[in-house]
Design an enzyme around this catalytic site. Structure first.
Site, PDB file in Angstrom:
ATOM      1  N   LEU A   1       0.838  -1.312  -0.181  1.00 25.82           N
ATOM      2  CA  LEU A   1       0.108  -0.163   0.123  1.00 25.82           C
ATOM      3  C   LEU A   1       0.911   1.221  -0.027  1.00 25.82           C
ATOM      4  CD1 LEU A   1      -2.613  -1.045   2.549  1.00 25.82           C
ATOM      5  CD2 LEU A   1      -2.470  -1.620   0.064  1.00 25.82           C
TER       6      LEU A   1
ATOM      7  N   ALA B   1      -0.576   4.484  -1.289  1.00 28.25           N
ATOM      8  CA  ALA B   1      -1.334   5.359  -2.167  1.00 28.25           C
ATOM      9  C   ALA B   1      -1.520   6.818  -1.002  1.00 28.25           C
ATOM     10  CB  ALA B   1      -2.607   5.165  -2.588  1.00 28.25           C
TER      11      ALA B   1
ATOM     12  N   ARG C   1       2.291  13.659   7.392  1.00 30.77           N
ATOM     13  CA  ARG C   1       3.105  14.046   8.316  1.00 30.77           C
ATOM     14  C   ARG C   1       4.605  14.461   8.006  1.00 30.77           C
ATOM     15  NH1 ARG C   1       1.283   8.989  11.899  1.00 30.77           N
ATOM     16  NH2 ARG C   1       0.561   8.569   9.802  1.00 30.77           N
TER      17      ARG C   1
ATOM     18  N   GLY D   1      -8.369   5.226   2.839  1.00 31.04           N
ATOM     19  CA  GLY D   1      -7.934   4.499   4.117  1.00 31.04           C
ATOM     20  C   GLY D   1      -7.395   3.103   3.545  1.00 31.04           C
TER      21      GLY D   1
ATOM     22  N   TYR E   1      43.869  20.118 -14.816  1.00 29.40           N
ATOM     23  CA  TYR E   1      42.476  19.702 -15.137  1.00 29.40           C
ATOM     24  C   TYR E   1      42.977  18.794 -16.608  1.00 29.40           C
ATOM     25  CZ  TYR E   1      38.251  19.460 -17.591  1.00 29.40           C
ATOM     26  OH  TYR E   1      37.164  19.033 -18.352  1.00 29.40           O
TER      27      TYR E   1
HETATM   28  C1  UD1 Z   1      -1.281   2.037   9.975  1.00 22.85           C
HETATM   29  C2  UD1 Z   1      -2.198   0.942  10.652  1.00 22.85           C
HETATM   30  C3  UD1 Z   1      -1.845   0.752  12.185  1.00 22.85           C
HETATM   31  C4  UD1 Z   1      -0.610   0.192  12.068  1.00 22.85           C
HETATM   32  C5  UD1 Z   1       0.406   1.167  11.556  1.00 22.85           C
HETATM   33  C6  UD1 Z   1       1.759   0.446  11.557  1.00 22.85           C
HETATM   34  C7  UD1 Z   1      -4.492   1.195   9.431  1.00 22.85           C
HETATM   35  C8  UD1 Z   1      -5.796   1.671   9.640  1.00 22.85           C
HETATM   36  N1  UD1 Z   1      -3.454   1.314  10.658  1.00 22.85           N
HETATM   37  O1  UD1 Z   1      -1.377   3.145  10.539  1.00 22.85           O
HETATM   38  O2  UD1 Z   1      -2.832  -0.221  12.735  1.00 22.85           O
HETATM   39  O3  UD1 Z   1       0.011   0.119  13.724  1.00 22.85           O
HETATM   40  O4  UD1 Z   1       0.180   1.371  10.238  1.00 22.85           O
HETATM   41  O5  UD1 Z   1       2.751   1.215  11.071  1.00 22.85           O
HETATM   42  O6  UD1 Z   1      -4.202   0.673   8.518  1.00 22.85           O
HETATM   43  N2  UD1 Z   1      -2.107   4.067   2.624  1.00 22.85           N
HETATM   44  C9  UD1 Z   1      -3.050   3.880   1.153  1.00 22.85           C
HETATM   45  N3  UD1 Z   1      -4.183   4.536   1.101  1.00 22.85           N
HETATM   46  C10 UD1 Z   1      -4.834   5.091   1.850  1.00 22.85           C
HETATM   47  C11 UD1 Z   1      -4.398   5.408   3.197  1.00 22.85           C
HETATM   48  C12 UD1 Z   1      -2.924   4.809   3.307  1.00 22.85           C
HETATM   49  O7  UD1 Z   1      -2.414   3.324   0.215  1.00 22.85           O
HETATM   50  O8  UD1 Z   1      -5.769   5.582   1.670  1.00 22.85           O
HETATM   51  C13 UD1 Z   1      -1.067   3.398   2.685  1.00 22.85           C
HETATM   52  C14 UD1 Z   1       0.163   4.695   2.994  1.00 22.85           C
HETATM   53  O9  UD1 Z   1       0.633   4.963   1.678  1.00 22.85           O
HETATM   54  C15 UD1 Z   1       1.203   3.811   3.647  1.00 22.85           C
HETATM   55  C16 UD1 Z   1       0.229   2.698   4.236  1.00 22.85           C
HETATM   56  O10 UD1 Z   1      -0.872   2.611   3.551  1.00 22.85           O
HETATM   57  O11 UD1 Z   1       2.127   3.426   3.012  1.00 22.85           O
HETATM   58  C17 UD1 Z   1      -0.131   2.865   5.724  1.00 22.85           C
HETATM   59  O12 UD1 Z   1      -0.888   4.007   5.960  1.00 22.85           O
HETATM   60  P1  UD1 Z   1      -0.369   5.265   7.232  1.00 22.85           P
HETATM   61  O13 UD1 Z   1      -1.279   6.326   6.803  1.00 22.85           O
HETATM   62  O14 UD1 Z   1       0.860   5.405   7.370  1.00 22.85           O
HETATM   63  O15 UD1 Z   1      -0.902   4.410   8.225  1.00 22.85           O
HETATM   64  P2  UD1 Z   1      -0.537   4.511   9.911  1.00 22.85           P
HETATM   65  O16 UD1 Z   1      -1.469   5.587  10.336  1.00 22.85           O
HETATM   66  O17 UD1 Z   1       0.841   4.647   9.964  1.00 22.85           O
HETATM   67 CA    CA Z   2       2.500   4.473   8.799  1.00 21.48          CA
END
Ligand code: UD1
Ligand code: CA
Length: 457
Positions: free
Chosen positions: A9, A11, A16, A78, A366
């Site tokens: 994943l 996207a 942050r 999500g 050079y």
């Molecule tokens: C996520 C987990 C959390 C876990 C943590 C570990 C969820 C809801 N939460 O939180 O339980 O402890 O990772 O590091 O899964 N992404 C998408 N599409 C979206 C949202 C996110 O592709 O709509 C991808 C992001 O690019 C990223 C990954 O999913 O690579 C995780 O997303 P992020 O927002 O970093 O999740 P955390 O808040 O860290």
């Molecule tokens: Ca993360």
């Protein structure tokens, strides 16, 4: 290698990070972090790999290796929604799928292997990798019943104060049976604090429907640390660097000061080489044995032979033969190739230049687009004038074996200095000098045959 599918994943917005670059493209050890996750994954799975892209999709797609499929998530709704998008491009209806977040760049192949093995041996519908951490801030908490049975994962934003105190967390690695996953994903609802479709809700839904969810506890928490901010990026970089230097030390490399030595993970260094402080070895570099590199060496994309000394110098996309000495204050630019025992000293710059054995370029020179033979002495202040006013392109200079280039010689390219020829100090060479002749002056004129002090021609 196992024949299961995998999804990464990537996207999300990466808010942050406060960056115009998509988070998963921020480099770690010089390589986009997403590719580090893919490297580890592709060392384990032989089946199809799907990367979910969305924010900065075009940029992300450009760095992906061939053979990786992409799925577009139009809006970042999500992690659960992202996984749903991935399944749309994955034709497989059954079997296992490994899922990883694109922001856990320190993950190792062994961790994926252990997760898959536990998943398949346990016959689970889903298995998630969990860890017990000192500070669970920002992570999904793993909730269990009184008997310690897994119940569900709750995101921090949705935690009660008691749940918030739980230190067992979801690491971001999981594995599903595709059949169960395909049935459960449509049941996700965004009724949570962030209004998102949480991938992590799938576990609770599966468990509640009577299917079995397994957990694998990871001991090495640093392997799965997520990178969400610049601070976490720096922490991950430090961890990767520590691992790299320890690997080199285990192979017999002395690292005098790990705190000021920066080596990309893929760099190779031979035994008994000493890395001195303020040294940066970037990707694509290989250093031989018994070298002394640093202090102050910056080497990128270069091959350095054995017993070479490089100090206070920059070496880019070059090849350096055995027993060469580089620096201090030398700059080897791309396309420089040095044979054995070449000396390139103070304030010398070489570009796209080949130099033969035992040749010395000791001071303030050079050499660009030049081919220099063996045993040549390039005097202080020698310049190849390879770029001519009003004439496009760069022009070559050839200096044949055993030539002696006097101090402050200007070589007005294209030009050739024959074998054993000599130029006088301050000469400006505009025409070829035949082998064995001495040329002096501005413009240089041939005045006589070269004679060595011992009388031999
Ligand atoms: C996520 C987990 C959390 C876990 C943590 C570990 C969820 C809801 N939460 O939180 O339980 O402890 O990772 O590091 O899964 N992404 C998408 N599409 C979206 C949202 C996110 O592709 O709509 C991808 C992001 O690019 C990223 C990954 O999913 O690579 C995780 O997303 P992020 O927002 O970093 O999740 P955390 O808040 O860290
Ligand atoms: Ca993360």
């Amino acid at each position: 290698m196992v024949r299961s599918a995998a999804v990464v994943l990537a996207a999300g917005l990466g808010k942050r990070m406060r960056s115009s670059l998509p988070k998963v493209l921020h480099p770690l050890g010089g390589r986009p972090m997403l590719l580090r996750v893919l490297d580890a994954l592709r060392a384990v799975v032989a089946g199809p790999v799907v990367v979910v892209v969305g924010h900065g999709a075009d940029q992300v797609e450009r760095v992906l290796p061939p053979g990786v499929r992409t799925a577009r998530q139009v809006q970042p709704l999500g992690t659960g929604d992202a996984l749903r998008c991935a399944l749309q491009v994955l034709p497989e209806a059954s079997g296992s799928v490994l899922v990883a977040y694109g922001d856990i760049p320190l993950v190792r192949p062994d961790t994926f292997r252990a997760l898959l093995a536990a998943h398949q041996e346990g016959g689970f519908a889903a298995t998630l990798a969990v860890a017990v951490v000192d500070d669970p801030t920002g992570l999904g908490r793993v909730l269990r019943d009184a008997r310690g049975q897994f119940r569900r994962v709750v995101e921090e934003a949705d935690c009660t104060p008691e749940e918030r105190a739980v230190r067992e967390v979801n690491t971001g690695l999981c594995c599903f049976e595709l059949r169960a996953l395909r049935q459960t994903l449509p049941q996700l609802r965004p009724n949570n604090a962030q209004g998102e479709y949480y991938l992590t809700d799938v576990f609770g839904l599966l468990q509640a429907s009577g299917l079995r969810v397994g957990t694998v506890r990871l001991e090495e928490v640093r392997d799965v640390m997520g990178v969400n901010s610049r601070r976490e990026l720096a922490a991950a970089e430090a961890e990767l660097r520590r691992r790299t230097l320890e690997r080199l030390m285990d192979l017999g490399v002395t690292v005098l000061d790990p705190a000021t030595t920066y080596v990309a993970p893929e760099v190779e260094v031979g035994p008994d080489t000493v890395l001195l402080p303020f040294t940066v070895l970037e990707a694509g570099t290989a250093v031989g044995r018994e070298c002394t590199v640093g202090p102050g060496a910056h080497v990128r994309g270069s091959r350095i032979g054995d017993r070479v000394r490089v100090w206070w110098s920059v070496v880019e996309e070059s090849e350096v033969g055995d027993d060469c000495r580089i620096g201090p204050y030398a700059h080897l630019r791309p396309g420089t190739r040095l044979a054995r025992r070449v000396v390139v000293g103070n304030f010398a710059e070489l570009k796209n230049t080949t130099v033969g054995e035992d040749t010395r370029v000791q001071h303030v020179s050079y050499l660009g687009d030049a081919t220099v033979g063996r045993g040549v002495n390039v005097g202080a202040g020698t310049v190849t004038c390879n770029f001519k006013y009003g004439v496009p392109g760069k022009h070559p200079t050839v200096i044949e074996d055993g030539a002696f280039i006097g101090s402050d010689t200007m070589l007005n390219a294209p030009v050739r200095v024959g074998a054993g020829a000599v130029t006088g100090a301050g000469s400006v060479v505009t025409k070829d000098i035949p082998p064995g002749m001495v040329a002096v002056g501005v413009p240089a004129r041939v005045i006589r045959r070269a004679r060595r002090e011992d009388g031999t021609p």
